[in-house]
Write a protein that holds these residues in place. Structure first.
Motif, PDB file in Angstrom:
ATOM      1  N   SER A 133       0.816  -1.465   0.187  1.00 56.28           N
ATOM      2  CA  SER A 133      -0.103   0.038   0.057  1.00 56.28           C
ATOM      3  C   SER A 133       0.869   1.157   0.034  1.00 56.28           C
ATOM      4  O   SER A 133       1.781   1.244   0.715  1.00 56.28           O
ATOM      5  CB  SER A 133      -0.807  -0.048   1.193  1.00 56.28           C
ATOM      6  OG  SER A 133      -1.671  -1.092   1.270  1.00 56.28           O
ATOM      7  N   MET A 134       0.367   2.133  -0.721  1.00 57.84           N
ATOM      8  CA  MET A 134       1.328   3.504  -0.628  1.00 57.84           C
ATOM      9  C   MET A 134       0.858   4.389   0.324  1.00 57.84           C
ATOM     10  O   MET A 134      -0.067   4.093   1.065  1.00 57.84           O
ATOM     11  CB  MET A 134       0.679   4.406  -2.104  1.00 57.84           C
ATOM     12  CG  MET A 134       1.318   3.876  -3.399  1.00 57.84           C
ATOM     13  SD  MET A 134       0.910   5.115  -4.760  1.00 57.84           S
ATOM     14  CE  MET A 134       1.632   4.352  -6.133  1.00 57.84           C
ATOM     15  N   CYS A 135       1.896   5.179   0.877  1.00 56.09           N
ATOM     16  CA  CYS A 135       1.779   6.390   1.831  1.00 56.09           C
ATOM     17  C   CYS A 135       1.068   7.355   1.157  1.00 56.09           C
ATOM     18  O   CYS A 135       1.180   7.618   0.157  1.00 56.09           O
ATOM     19  CB  CYS A 135       2.895   6.695   2.531  1.00 56.09           C
ATOM     20  SG  CYS A 135       3.848   5.421   3.082  1.00 56.09           S
ATOM     21  N   ASP A 136       0.172   7.902   2.153  1.00 56.39           N
ATOM     22  CA  ASP A 136      -0.781   9.180   1.866  1.00 56.39           C
ATOM     23  C   ASP A 136       0.353  10.308   1.301  1.00 56.39           C
ATOM     24  O   ASP A 136       1.279  10.238   1.708  1.00 56.39           O
ATOM     25  CB  ASP A 136      -1.720   9.536   2.817  1.00 56.39           C
ATOM     26  CG  ASP A 136      -2.844   8.383   3.034  1.00 56.39           C
ATOM     27  OD1 ASP A 136      -3.140   7.890   2.188  1.00 56.39           O
ATOM     28  OD2 ASP A 136      -3.218   8.407   4.102  1.00 56.39           O
ATOM     29  N   CYS A 153       4.572   4.281   7.322  1.00 56.65           N
ATOM     30  CA  CYS A 153       4.476   5.371   6.712  1.00 56.65           C
ATOM     31  C   CYS A 153       5.014   6.561   7.845  1.00 56.65           C
ATOM     32  O   CYS A 153       4.692   6.278   9.029  1.00 56.65           O
ATOM     33  CB  CYS A 153       3.468   6.075   6.075  1.00 56.65           C
ATOM     34  SG  CYS A 153       2.819   4.801   4.646  1.00 56.65           S
ATOM     35  N   VAL A 154       5.932   7.340   7.379  1.00 59.30           N
ATOM     36  CA  VAL A 154       5.920   8.730   8.367  1.00 59.30           C
ATOM     37  C   VAL A 154       5.674   9.931   7.686  1.00 59.30           C
ATOM     38  O   VAL A 154       5.883  10.069   6.671  1.00 59.30           O
ATOM     39  CB  VAL A 154       7.531   8.612   8.910  1.00 59.30           C
ATOM     40  CG1 VAL A 154       7.913   7.344   9.715  1.00 59.30           C
ATOM     41  CG2 VAL A 154       8.529   8.701   7.694  1.00 59.30           C
ATOM     42  N   PRO A 155       5.214  11.076   8.438  1.00 56.06           N
ATOM     43  CA  PRO A 155       4.977  12.228   7.568  1.00 56.06           C
ATOM     44  C   PRO A 155       6.395  13.052   7.105  1.00 56.06           C
ATOM     45  O   PRO A 155       7.481  12.678   7.545  1.00 56.06           O
ATOM     46  CB  PRO A 155       4.441  13.115   8.952  1.00 56.06           C
ATOM     47  CG  PRO A 155       4.237  12.258   9.932  1.00 56.06           C
ATOM     48  CD  PRO A 155       5.033  11.037   9.732  1.00 56.06           C
ATOM     49  N   THR A 191       2.415   7.786  -2.361  1.00 56.01           N
ATOM     50  CA  THR A 191       3.501   7.668  -3.271  1.00 56.01           C
ATOM     51  C   THR A 191       4.249   6.166  -2.196  1.00 56.01           C
ATOM     52  O   THR A 191       3.845   5.786  -1.205  1.00 56.01           O
ATOM     53  CB  THR A 191       4.851   8.551  -2.585  1.00 56.01           C
ATOM     54  OG1 THR A 191       6.207   8.192  -3.140  1.00 56.01           O
ATOM     55  CG2 THR A 191       4.904   8.926  -1.081  1.00 56.01           C
ATOM     56  N   GLY A 192       5.180   5.431  -3.062  1.00 56.55           N
ATOM     57  CA  GLY A 192       6.021   4.393  -2.595  1.00 56.55           C
ATOM     58  C   GLY A 192       7.372   4.719  -2.360  1.00 56.55           C
ATOM     59  O   GLY A 192       7.966   3.879  -2.195  1.00 56.55           O
ATOM     60  N   THR A 222       9.353   1.747   6.052  1.00 53.09           N
ATOM     61  CA  THR A 222       9.617   0.302   5.730  1.00 53.09           C
ATOM     62  C   THR A 222       8.563  -0.180   4.742  1.00 53.09           C
ATOM     63  O   THR A 222       7.382   0.001   4.991  1.00 53.09           O
ATOM     64  CB  THR A 222       9.672  -0.500   6.958  1.00 53.09           C
ATOM     65  OG1 THR A 222       8.741  -0.481   7.867  1.00 53.09           O
ATOM     66  CG2 THR A 222      10.789  -0.046   7.930  1.00 53.09           C
ATOM     67  N   ASP A 223       9.057  -0.976   3.864  1.00 50.26           N
ATOM     68  CA  ASP A 223       7.915  -1.692   2.996  1.00 50.26           C
ATOM     69  C   ASP A 223       7.138  -2.635   3.531  1.00 50.26           C
ATOM     70  O   ASP A 223       7.597  -3.149   4.735  1.00 50.26           O
ATOM     71  CB  ASP A 223       8.991  -2.214   1.873  1.00 50.26           C
ATOM     72  CG  ASP A 223       9.508  -1.428   0.760  1.00 50.26           C
ATOM     73  OD1 ASP A 223       8.927  -0.157   0.654  1.00 50.26           O
ATOM     74  OD2 ASP A 223      10.697  -1.421   0.343  1.00 50.26           O
ATOM     75  N   CYS A 224       6.242  -3.326   3.202  1.00 49.94           N
ATOM     76  CA  CYS A 224       5.423  -4.170   3.444  1.00 49.94           C
ATOM     77  C   CYS A 224       6.121  -5.567   3.293  1.00 49.94           C
ATOM     78  O   CYS A 224       6.925  -5.505   2.516  1.00 49.94           O
ATOM     79  CB  CYS A 224       3.852  -4.179   2.811  1.00 49.94           C
ATOM     80  SG  CYS A 224       3.789  -4.755   1.245  1.00 49.94           S
TER      81      CYS A 224
END
Length: 237
Positions: A40-43, A60-62, A73-74, A50-52
């Motif tokens: 899943s991509m991050c918003d 995800c991190v801001p 994005t990935g 870290t990848d899944c």
């Protein structure tokens, strides 16, 4: 020969399997591929930490201040915000979900437009004396200068050329003809100057004589009054 044929067939089979397996892995538009997995991509406004894995979703991190991602994005990084140079100013500030938008400073126009504003700007052209601003510069276009025609002038800052002053219409004489960059210079006629040169001194002399007469009259009156008082005193004795 048989061994070689078997080897070639086996290699071809492996190649076909790899190609087939790669083609069958199709991720959704809100996912990105990493290895044989669709994560899943991050918003927007964040990035991948870290990848899944098969047992864990994407982490995800801001985005940090001064960086942004304007769409899901990935990527494992955020883009640096654009900085407006000296010829530009900020139209819209950068956020974690959008880049800064720059626009030209007052008196400048954009020479390198982009999808997100302007990358570079230059100062509007300055018209030379003898020219007028036929088209004022904007944020996207340069100024346009045109030459003045005979009988008119401009110092380079006028929006249109101005006609030369007609000295005759003001009962003045032409001292210096006008050019395309300067107006005509006018002055008093020589005869007028001569008359003025005579009238002014005579007027001054006339005023001086009148004032002298008044002063003499006052002095004379005081003397008469003083003499009369003296005679009266003498007669009284």
């Amino acid at each position: 020969m048989t061994f070689r044929r078997r080897l070639t067939a086996a290699s071809l089979l492996i190649l076909v399997m790899k190609v087939f397996s790669g083609q069958t892995l199709t991720c959704h538009k809100e996912q990105y591929q990493t290895g044989n997995l669709c994560c899943s991509m991050c918003d927007a406004g964040s990035r991948v930490q870290t990848d899944c894995t098969e047992s864990r979703n994407t982490s995800c991190v801001p985005c940090l201040e001064g960086t942004y991602n304007n769409q899901p994005t990935g990527l494992k990084y955020c883009f640096s915000c654009s900085h407006c140079d000296h010829s530009l100013k900020i139209k819209t500030s950068c956020t974690t979900t959008s880049d800064a938008v720059c626009e030209p400073q007052e008196g400048f126009y954009c020479v390198e437009p982009s999808d997100n504003g302007c990358e570079s700007a230059e100062k509007h052209r300055r018209c030379e004396p003898g020219q007028y601003i036929s088209q004022k510069g904007t944020a996207s276009t340069d100024s346009v200068c045109s030459d003045c025609s005979d009988g008119s002038f401009s110092d380079g800052t006028f929006p249109s050329c101005r006609p030369h002053t007609q000295c005759e219409t003001k009962n003045l004489q032409l001292l210096k003809p006008g050019t395309t960059s300067t107006d005509a210079e006018c002055g008093e006629h020589s005869s007028n100057k001569t008359i003025i040169g005579i009238i002014v001194p005579l007027s001054v002399l006339f005023i001086v004589l009148i004032l002298s007469g008044i002063i003499f009259f006052i002095w004379k009156k005081k003397q008469s009054t003083k003499a009369a008082k003296t005679r009266n005193n003498f007669n009284g004795c």
